[in-house]
Design a protein around this motif. Structure first.
Motif, short mmCIF file in Angstrom:
data_model
loop_
_atom_site.label_atom_id
_atom_site.label_comp_id
_atom_site.label_asym_id
_atom_site.label_seq_id
_atom_site.Cartn_x
_atom_site.Cartn_y
_atom_site.Cartn_z
N SER A 1 0.39 -1.06 0.14
CA SER A 1 -0.10 -0.21 0.34
C SER A 1 0.73 1.27 -0.10
N TRP B 1 -5.33 5.88 0.81
CA TRP B 1 -3.98 5.67 0.42
C TRP B 1 -4.90 3.83 -0.95
N ARG C 1 -4.49 4.34 6.43
CA ARG C 1 -3.49 3.80 6.32
C ARG C 1 -3.48 1.84 6.65
N GLU D 1 -1.65 -1.70 6.23
CA GLU D 1 -0.27 -2.40 6.48
C GLU D 1 0.18 -3.44 5.43
N GLU E 1 -2.13 -7.10 6.39
CA GLU E 1 -3.85 -6.32 7.23
C GLU E 1 -4.91 -7.42 6.22
#
Ligand SMILES: Nc1ncnc2c1ncn2[C@@H]1O[C@H](COP(=O)(O)OP(=O)(O)OP(=O)(O)O)[C@@H](O)[C@H]1O
Length: 350
Positions: A298, A305, A323, A325, A328
């Protein structure tokens, strides 16, 4: 209909073994912009060159303004007698002539006494009224392309042909110039056939949008329609949908790696393929009725994002408002009413 400016009927063109254009049919009305989108080698330029009169048809007919300009069986009208203008990727300006003379020369050559006034009007229309005394080398690429556009519209053609006119320009200029083109062409009531590789340009400009592949016009529709209901997996993929995701249809219900959903499109029972557009998926907190996704990578994208997310048997680019990661896990709610479904055999057929 009498406002049809261009009529292409069963047009075909072959170069040796290559069928560059295969039985294409389309009609273009005054004031309408028709964009053709398609991968490299799909026949866009060949079709444009046939309309321009730079190539002859092998089969079919072409009419411009109700007049036959090419019929594979008869003589053909040369480009200069077809009442059309062309704007290409390279601006093709005369380097030794001022902006005003560049725009006015075609008018002078045909004996138009008031060529200066007509050229100035065209320059005003493209927002270059103050630069008429400059020479091409004193202009930016975007300004040079505006001059080429002014030159094309000054002659008041019935039909304008655009061949990737913005592909030499940077992204910001492309956005600016596509607005100039849309406004100028529509205001002048000219019919325009516009070919491009750029999806967003095509969607923005087109009153109707066609997708070509292997010389065939696969679908010709309003852009919204083409986006929401692509007629084939190829058109779905080429207009940016993610897929194909392998699914199974049984008793009118879709099953995708354990996810069960209603089936909105009429697709035969059995193996099928699913295509999705990113805005039809949204992360939610509860896992019920959702599709599992795992973020692969990402990055920040200004208004949110951007993430590449792995789904069951495939992946999709999503725009997210927070956001995320790598690694995730997301629960994604899908707008199943919009999902695109095709029988599996459809993929190879395009
Ligand atoms: N003059 C020619 N001689 C031989 N083959 C040609 C000629 N012009 C085009 N072709 C072939 O016809 C096919 C269609 O080409 P065309 O240029 O029309 O595609 P295109 O969709 O405009 O591609 P691009 O987006 O790359 O410009 C291609 O396979 C090309 O190689």
């Amino acid at each position: 209909m009498n406002d049809v400016v261009l009529e292409v009927a069963d047009a075909s063109k072959r170069y040796g073994e290559t069928q560059a254009v295969a039985s294409v049919n389309l009609a273009l009305r005054a004031g309408e912009i028709l964009c053709l989108l398609g991968p490299s080698g799909s026949g866009k330029t060949s079709l444009l060159r046939l309309v321009a009169g730079l190539e002859r048809l092998d089969a079919g007919t072409l009419h411009i303004g109700g007049r036959e300009v090419d019929d594979a069986r008869r003589a053909c009208l040369p480009p200069e007698q077809r009442g059309l203008g062309m704007v290409f990727q390279d601006y093709a300006l005369w380097p030794h002539l001022s902006v005003l003379d560049n725009v006015g020369l075609p008018l002078r050559e045909r004996g138009d006494g008031d060529w200066r006034a007509a050229a100035r009007t065209a320059l005003d229309q493209v927002g270059l009224g103050t630069l008429e005394r400059r020479f091409p080398y004193e202009l930016s690429g975007g300004q040079q392309q505006r001059v080429a556009l002014a030159r094309a519209i000054a002659a008041r053609p019935r039909l304008l042909l655009f061949d990737e006119p913005l592909s030499n320009l940077d992204a910001k200029l492309r956005d600016e110039l596509r607005e100039v083109i849309a406004h100028t062409v529509r205001e002048a009531g000219i019919a325009a056939l516009y070919i491009t590789h750029d999806q967003s340009e095509a969607f923005f400009l087109a009153d109707r949008l066609g997708v070509m592949r292997h010389g065939t016009l696969l679908q010709l529709d309003r852009p919204e329609r083409l986006y929401e209901r692509p007629a084939s997996p190829f058109v779905a993929h080429f207009t940016g949908a993610a897929g194909p995701f392998a699914v199974e249809i049984m008793d009118g219900v879709l099953s995708w790696a354990g996810v069960i959903a209603p089936c909105a499109m009429p697709v035969p029972e059995g193996a099928a393929v699913l295509y999705l557009r990113s805005q039809w998926l949204r992360p939610v907190s509860a896992a019920d009725d959702t599709v599992p996704g795992t973020v692969r990578v990402s990055g920040y994208a200004g208004d949110g994002w951007s993430a590449l997310v792995d789904l069951p048997n495939g992946s999709i680019h999503l725009r997210l408002d927070r956001r995320v990661e790598a690694g995730e896990r997301l629960h994604l709610r899908v707008d199943w009413d919009k999902a695109l479904l095709y029988a599996e055999g459809h993929v190879a057929a395009g």
